[in-house]
Write a protein that holds these residues in place. Structure first.
Motif, PDB file in Angstrom:
ATOM      1  N   ALA A 107       0.884  -1.174  -0.028  1.00  0.00           N
ATOM      2  CA  ALA A 107       0.110  -0.054  -0.077  1.00  0.00           C
ATOM      3  C   ALA A 107       0.788   1.368  -0.048  1.00  0.00           C
ATOM      4  N   ASP A 108       1.907   1.196   0.928  1.00  0.00           N
ATOM      5  CA  ASP A 108       2.949   2.489   0.903  1.00  0.00           C
ATOM      6  C   ASP A 108       3.607   2.614  -0.515  1.00  0.00           C
ATOM      7  N   ALA A 109       3.895   1.564  -1.230  1.00  0.00           N
ATOM      8  CA  ALA A 109       4.607   1.537  -2.526  1.00  0.00           C
ATOM      9  C   ALA A 109       3.632   2.168  -3.711  1.00  0.00           C
ATOM     10  N   ILE A 110       2.432   1.797  -3.570  1.00  0.00           N
ATOM     11  CA  ILE A 110       1.250   2.223  -4.524  1.00  0.00           C
ATOM     12  C   ILE A 110       1.119   3.932  -4.173  1.00  0.00           C
TER      13      ILE A 110
ATOM     14  N   THR B 164      10.289   6.675   3.072  1.00  0.00           N
ATOM     15  CA  THR B 164       9.132   6.262   3.768  1.00  0.00           C
ATOM     16  C   THR B 164       9.294   4.469   3.820  1.00  0.00           C
ATOM     17  N   ALA B 165      10.184   4.046   3.003  1.00  0.00           N
ATOM     18  CA  ALA B 165      10.540   2.569   2.999  1.00  0.00           C
ATOM     19  C   ALA B 165      11.100   2.043   4.320  1.00  0.00           C
ATOM     20  N   GLY B 166      10.396   0.986   4.771  1.00  0.00           N
ATOM     21  CA  GLY B 166      11.132   0.219   5.879  1.00  0.00           C
ATOM     22  C   GLY B 166      11.126   1.064   7.393  1.00  0.00           C
TER      23      GLY B 166
ATOM     24  N   ALA C 256       9.819   5.855  14.359  1.00  0.00           N
ATOM     25  CA  ALA C 256       9.794   6.902  13.553  1.00  0.00           C
ATOM     26  C   ALA C 256       9.867   8.382  14.136  1.00  0.00           C
ATOM     27  N   SER C 257      11.147   8.492  14.649  1.00  0.00           N
ATOM     28  CA  SER C 257      11.653   9.834  15.276  1.00  0.00           C
ATOM     29  C   SER C 257      12.108  10.705  14.317  1.00  0.00           C
ATOM     30  N   LEU C 258      12.262  11.956  14.761  1.00  0.00           N
ATOM     31  CA  LEU C 258      12.868  13.229  14.284  1.00  0.00           C
ATOM     32  C   LEU C 258      14.229  12.737  13.701  1.00  0.00           C
ATOM     33  N   ARG C 259      14.991  12.098  14.599  1.00  0.00           N
ATOM     34  CA  ARG C 259      16.299  11.914  14.148  1.00  0.00           C
ATOM     35  C   ARG C 259      16.363  11.190  12.905  1.00  0.00           C
ATOM     36  N   CYS C 260      15.421   9.976  12.983  1.00  0.00           N
ATOM     37  CA  CYS C 260      15.364   9.166  11.632  1.00  0.00           C
ATOM     38  C   CYS C 260      14.817  10.059  10.487  1.00  0.00           C
ATOM     39  N   PHE C 261      14.202  10.845  10.692  1.00  0.00           N
ATOM     40  CA  PHE C 261      13.565  11.608   9.493  1.00  0.00           C
ATOM     41  C   PHE C 261      14.727  12.506   8.962  1.00  0.00           C
ATOM     42  N   VAL C 262      15.567  13.107   9.974  1.00  0.00           N
ATOM     43  CA  VAL C 262      16.423  13.921   9.319  1.00  0.00           C
ATOM     44  C   VAL C 262      17.522  13.078   8.751  1.00  0.00           C
ATOM     45  N   ARG C 263      17.843  11.772   9.085  1.00  0.00           N
ATOM     46  CA  ARG C 263      18.639  11.308   8.445  1.00  0.00           C
ATOM     47  C   ARG C 263      18.284  10.793   7.221  1.00  0.00           C
ATOM     48  N   ARG C 264      17.037  10.392   6.900  1.00  0.00           N
ATOM     49  CA  ARG C 264      16.556  10.098   5.508  1.00  0.00           C
ATOM     50  C   ARG C 264      16.444  11.351   4.549  1.00  0.00           C
ATOM     51  N   CYS C 265      16.112  12.464   5.444  1.00  0.00           N
ATOM     52  CA  CYS C 265      16.277  13.591   4.627  1.00  0.00           C
ATOM     53  C   CYS C 265      17.583  13.814   3.953  1.00  0.00           C
TER      54      CYS C 265
END
Length: 450
Positions: A13-16, A163-165, A171-180
């Protein structure tokens, strides 16, 4: 449906959803290109001109550039054509200037009274030019398809990185910044492989093969795709965090309901009831009428408190101490002159609140897991330290340890966290077992409305 199947379904669903968002970003990024293409086709390749065929205009015309940027090549009467229209984009592209003398090829108008539109420049100010090579470029539909595909892939890769995995619990802010940061690296790499056309030859090439390393239009488009992807990723992270909070709340609520049920079942278990009757029977046989009456009163109060407060969330410290007094009395009769309670409470904290039936499992655990004999009398301490209620007892293990699952203490932890939002502190050493419980201030009643 198993947890693994649900996780796979969620990933699909996320991939679609990422595919749909990437398609939307690609269309938005290329919207201006679509508009410019429509304008160019309207003015430069009129409908009705067979196959876009052009014809060379006889004679040399003089270019007149208007204040708006577009121009007209003016001819004399012997050319057979009054003027040829040149769009503002081509004036800028070919760096044409007002007064240039041009030999051009043009496509005829589709409507009576319309202007010819520029198709090719053959000579400029008496010199042969190579502008005609521009028109060897692929068809506009092919270029548009490549642009749409490139920005679709760019957006989908960025969204997948964001968004994957992702585990909802992480789902922390640190994880979001790293993915950015990874998104920016990927966007920088993909920027150099963007399809661009070399306008002098008409070839479509990767951007790193072009003469200019910095393309402001391309940079603007890629930046837009990156910004929109990051905004979507942030929304995705916030949704995951909200779902995690909701799942945790539901888990705690379910656990609290299960705990309440187990408390009501376990508090009034047959062993406790029969032991209480045996103690009462002993008092009657020994003709301890006064103690028997007190025992009946305390037993009645204990059962009534458990039944009434098992459905309540919180009780005051004074109510819990009154229950502990009655409940402890039942044990003191059973363990005559061997079990004692040391209660030292700051009376100014009597109206503080705590989850109902907090002291009962602590007293039960202390009696269940320790040896209580005349030679080893047992003392349970209930006191306040600051704004904490402290329950402690010495550790005197029984020769044969009673089976323990640890559910009672774990349920107490969960109930405190759910009801008060604060954890309890359990300190266990070789000599003592101590539990520190933060007391809550009583809720301020809301003023009644007139």
């Amino acid at each position: 449906m198993s947890t693994e199947a649900m996780n796979i379904r969620s990933r699909y669903a996320d991939a679609i959803l990422n595919l749909l968002v990437a398609a939307a970003i690609s269309l938005v990024v290329n919207f201006s290109y679509l508009l410019l293409l429509a304008v160019d086709q309207r003015y430069e390749r009129p409908q009705g001109s067979p196959f876009g065929q052009s014809e060379e205009i006889a004679g040399t015309g003089t270019l007149a550039v208007s204040a708006d940027g577009h121009g007209y090549v003016r001819y004399g009467d012997d050319a057979g054509v009054d003027s040829v229209y040149i769009s503002a984009s081509r004036v800028r592209r070919f760096e044409l200037k007002d007064g240039d003398r041009l030999v051009v090829a043009a496509t005829p108008p589709t409507l009576p009274g319309g202007h010819y539109a520029l198709a090719d420049i053959r000579e400029r100010n008496g010199q042969r030019v190579e502008y005609s090579m521009v028109y060897n470029r692929p068809r506009e539909s092919v270029e548009l398809a490549l642009q749409l595909l490139y920005y679709f892939l760019l957006s989908f890769i960025l969204l997948t990185i964001l968004t994957a995995g992702i585990d909802r619990r992480n789902a922390s802010l640190r994880c979001f910044v790293r993915r950015c940061c990874w998104c920016l690296v990927a966007a920088a790499a993909l920027y150099f492989v963007a399809p661009v056309h070399r306008w002098r030859t008409g070839q479509i090439i990767a951007h790193f093969m072009s003469e200019h390393s910095l393309d402001y239009v391309l940079l603007l488009r890629c930046s837009f795709a990156v910004v929109v992807s990051i905004l979507y990723g942030r929304i995705f992270f916030l949704m995951l965090q909200r779902q995690a909070v909701e799942v945790e709340n539901e888990r705690l609520k379910t656990e609290n309901l299960s705990t309440r049920y187990n408390m009501l079942v376990n508090q009034i278990n047959p062993h406790f009831f029969f032991n209480s009757l045996n103690s009462l029977s002993m008092l009657v046989r020994e003709r301890e009428e006064r103690k028997a009456l007190v025992y009946i009163d305390q037993l009645s109060y204990t059962f009534r408190y458990i039944l009434q407060n098992g459905q309540n969330t919180t009780s005051t410290l004074a109510e819990e101490l009154r229950f502990a007094e009655a409940y402890g009395y039942l044990f003191k009769i059973r363990y005559a002159d061997k079990l004692f309670f040391d209660v030292e409470i700051d009376r100014s904290l009597a109206d503080r609140t705590l989850p109902s039936l907090t002291l009962q499992p602590l007293i039960d655990n202390a009696v269940k897991h320790n040896m209580i004999t005349r030679s080893h009398p047992f003392r349970i301490s209930i006191r306040t330290e600051g704004e904490q209620l402290v329950v402690s007892n010495p550790k005197i293990p029984r020769p044969e340890r009673a089976p323990s699952t640890g559910i009672g203490l774990e349920n107490l932890r969960s109930r405190w966290l759910l009801i008060t939002g604060q954890p309890i502190e359990v300190v266990e050493t070789d000599e003592r077992f101590t539990v520190r419980l933060p007391l809550q201030k009583p809720a301020v009643p809301k003023p009644s409305q007139p």
